[in-house]
Design an enzyme around this catalytic site. Structure first.
Site, PDB file in Angstrom:
ATOM      1  N   ASP A  21      15.665  16.650  15.497  1.00 62.91           N
ATOM      2  CA  ASP A  21      16.688  17.568  16.017  1.00 62.91           C
ATOM      3  C   ASP A  21      16.112  18.662  16.917  1.00 62.91           C
ATOM      4  OD1 ASP A  21      15.318  18.792  13.981  1.00 62.91           O
ATOM      5  OD2 ASP A  21      17.061  19.728  13.063  1.00 62.91           O
ATOM      6  N   ASP A  63      14.023  14.871  11.153  1.00 63.00           N
ATOM      7  CA  ASP A  63      15.405  14.917  11.654  1.00 63.00           C
ATOM      8  C   ASP A  63      15.567  14.585  13.145  1.00 63.00           C
ATOM      9  OD1 ASP A  63      16.204  15.632   9.155  1.00 63.00           O
ATOM     10  OD2 ASP A  63      16.500  17.752   9.604  1.00 63.00           O
ATOM     11  N   ARG A 113      20.998  17.197   7.811  1.00 64.74           N
ATOM     12  CA  ARG A 113      22.117  18.078   7.438  1.00 64.74           C
ATOM     13  C   ARG A 113      22.895  18.556   8.648  1.00 64.74           C
ATOM     14  NH1 ARG A 113      17.893  22.448   5.089  1.00 64.74           N
ATOM     15  NH2 ARG A 113      16.631  22.273   6.937  1.00 64.74           N
ATOM     16  N   THR A 137       9.272  17.020  12.181  1.00 59.25           N
ATOM     17  CA  THR A 137      10.444  16.960  11.289  1.00 59.25           C
ATOM     18  C   THR A 137      11.015  15.548  11.355  1.00 59.25           C
ATOM     19  OG1 THR A 137      12.771  17.599  11.053  1.00 59.25           O
ATOM     20  CG2 THR A 137      11.796  18.045  13.179  1.00 59.25           C
ATOM     21  N   GLY A 195      10.179  21.711   6.191  1.00 56.79           N
ATOM     22  CA  GLY A 195      10.181  20.402   5.517  1.00 56.79           C
ATOM     23  C   GLY A 195       9.030  19.552   6.039  1.00 56.79           C
ATOM     24  N   ASP A 211      12.756  23.505  13.574  1.00 62.75           N
ATOM     25  CA  ASP A 211      13.388  24.659  14.243  1.00 62.75           C
ATOM     26  C   ASP A 211      13.104  25.991  13.544  1.00 62.75           C
ATOM     27  OD1 ASP A 211      14.938  23.843  12.147  1.00 62.75           O
ATOM     28  OD2 ASP A 211      16.849  23.928  13.212  1.00 62.75           O
ATOM     29  N   ARG A 263       8.870  27.320   3.068  1.00 67.72           N
ATOM     30  CA  ARG A 263       9.815  28.064   3.904  1.00 67.72           C
ATOM     31  C   ARG A 263       9.712  29.506   3.427  1.00 67.72           C
ATOM     32  NH1 ARG A 263      13.397  23.047   3.323  1.00 67.72           N
ATOM     33  NH2 ARG A 263      13.356  22.176   5.402  1.00 67.72           N
TER      34      ARG A 263
HETATM   35  O1  F6P Z   1      14.676  19.324   7.888  1.00 67.79           O
HETATM   36  C1  F6P Z   1      14.238  18.208   7.236  1.00 67.79           C
HETATM   37  C2  F6P Z   1      15.057  17.914   6.004  1.00 67.79           C
HETATM   38  O2  F6P Z   1      14.455  16.811   5.368  1.00 67.79           O
HETATM   39  C3  F6P Z   1      16.547  17.669   6.228  1.00 67.79           C
HETATM   40  O3  F6P Z   1      16.854  16.369   6.671  1.00 67.79           O
HETATM   41  C4  F6P Z   1      17.108  17.956   4.863  1.00 67.79           C
HETATM   42  O4  F6P Z   1      18.453  18.318   4.966  1.00 67.79           O
HETATM   43  C5  F6P Z   1      16.259  19.107   4.398  1.00 67.79           C
HETATM   44  O5  F6P Z   1      15.030  19.002   5.093  1.00 67.79           O
HETATM   45  C6  F6P Z   1      16.008  19.156   2.926  1.00 67.79           C
HETATM   46  O6  F6P Z   1      15.308  20.315   2.631  1.00 67.79           O
HETATM   47  P1  F6P Z   1      14.609  20.631   1.231  1.00 67.79           P
HETATM   48  O7  F6P Z   1      13.354  19.836   1.158  1.00 67.79           O
HETATM   49  O8  F6P Z   1      14.341  22.081   1.263  1.00 67.79           O
HETATM   50  O9  F6P Z   1      15.562  20.203   0.160  1.00 67.79           O
END
Ligand code: F6P
Length: 328
Positions: free
Chosen positions: A134, A132, A176, A130, A15, A107, A76
């Site tokens: 995290d 997050d 999440r 990120t 992300g 991660d 990804r």
């Molecule tokens: O990991 C970063 C993040 O923005 C999370 O907060 C969120 O749950 C996820 O990515 C969303 O992913 P995507 O862009 O694949 O929908």
């Protein structure tokens, strides 16, 4: 003795987060400063497998420090999870004489880097990018500060309309697996309740708390909910539940979603990115590998990648208590 590093590849993966461009800029310019070659790898591990490489110099990264997203694009990659995919990636690195990589991501990115390093003994340093926050071993990840400010700005706007109409809003923010954005944006935005994955308050307690607030004279309320909260209900189901179980509330939902990932990085994130890029390149030059760069008490540190991705990062218990006191 480790091989002398002459050419470094840099990628953004997973992300995206505000500040990734500033980190790419810093990596490229630090390479230029030390007379190393630098190669941009497009779309993270996808581009590594496809050989989507582009030589970069100090001028390639002009005018990007203030830009959100990532000029290198992000993805990804499913193929990188396979041994064959990683072999293709390694062959491309050898073909292009790349000696080491800087991996900017979260991660998933670091997990991929660790496996790759173990299989091919290829030097990698991570930069935690990120929203997050995290990742263990750093006070903050790149993009978190900007995302918090974006979320609080949105919450402030929702407050205006909530109080004009005496309404209750459920506001979903990203996260999440962790509640850092929800907890901090919730406290900063003056939320009535904050629902995070780390503390399951339970739906009954939420209803009790809202009932108490109503009785104490509050006419509007904001409840900030992390994506991954543990009530087992989506924000829309929470709305229905309150509609059906609480008298006198006019309830609405706002999902902030991906707007939290975009936008110009804050000054904090730009500075952090600049520091992290320098530390990452210079650590590779010193023969370091399998580390993430981070800050601890505002000092730059190297932290083992393996530890960084273990079970996220701890939620701030003191801040949970502050949030409880603030809703009195
Ligand atoms: O990991 C970063 C993040 O923005 C999370 O907060 C969120 O749950 C996820 O990515 C969303 O992913 P995507 O862009 O694949 O929908």
């Amino acid at each position: 003795m480790s091989k002398k590093i002459k050419k470094i590849g840099v990628m953004t993966s997973g992300g995206d987060s505000p500040g990734m461009n500033a980190a790419v800029r810093s990596v490229v310019r630090t390479c230029a400063y030390h007379k190393l070659e630098c190669v941009g790898i497009y779309r993270g591990y996808e581009g590594l497998i496809e050989g989507a490489f582009e030589p970069m110099n100090a001028r390639s990264v002009r005018d990007i420090i203030n830009r959100g997203g990532t000029i290198l694009k992000s993805a990804r990659s499913k193929e990188f999870r396979t041994k064959e995919g990683r072999q293709k990636a390694y062959d491309n690195l050898i073909k292009h004489e790349i000696d080491a990589m800087v991996l900017i991501g979260g991660d998933g990115t670091f997990t991929g880097g660790l496996i790759f390093e173990e299989e091919f003994n290829f030097p990698c340093i991570g930069i935690p990018g990120t929203i997050d926050n995290d990742i263990r071993g750093t006070d903050r990840t790149l993009g978190y500060d900007t995302a918090l400010n974006t979320a609080v700005e949105a919450i402030d706007k929702i407050r205006d309309t909530a109080s004009s109409h005496n309404r209750l809003f459920f506001i979903e923010v990203m996260g999440r697996d962790v509640g850092h954005i929800a907890l901090n944006a919730g406290v900063g935005g003056g939320a009535e309740e904050i629902l995070i994955p780390e503390a399951n308050m339970g739906i009954e307690r939420l209803v009790e708390s809202l009932t108490r607030s109503g009785a104490s004279g509050k006419t509007s309320s904001l409840v900030v909910v992390a994506e991954g909260d543990k009530t087992g209900k989506s924000v829309f189901e929470l709305k229905d539940y309150v509609d059906n179980n609480l008298e006198g509330y006019d309830v609405r939902v706002a999902v902030l979603g991906h707007l939290q990932r975009g936008g110009s990085p804050s000054c904090y994130d730009r500075v952090l990115a600049s520091r992290m890029g320098v530390k990452a390149v210079e650590s590779l030059m010193e023969g370091k590998s399998s580390y993430m760069v981070g800050t601890q008490h505002d000092k730059m540190v190297l932290y083992p990648l393996e530890q960084a991705i273990k079970s996220g990062s701890d939620i701030n218990q003191e801040l949970i208590r502050v949030s409880e006191i603030m809703t009195t």
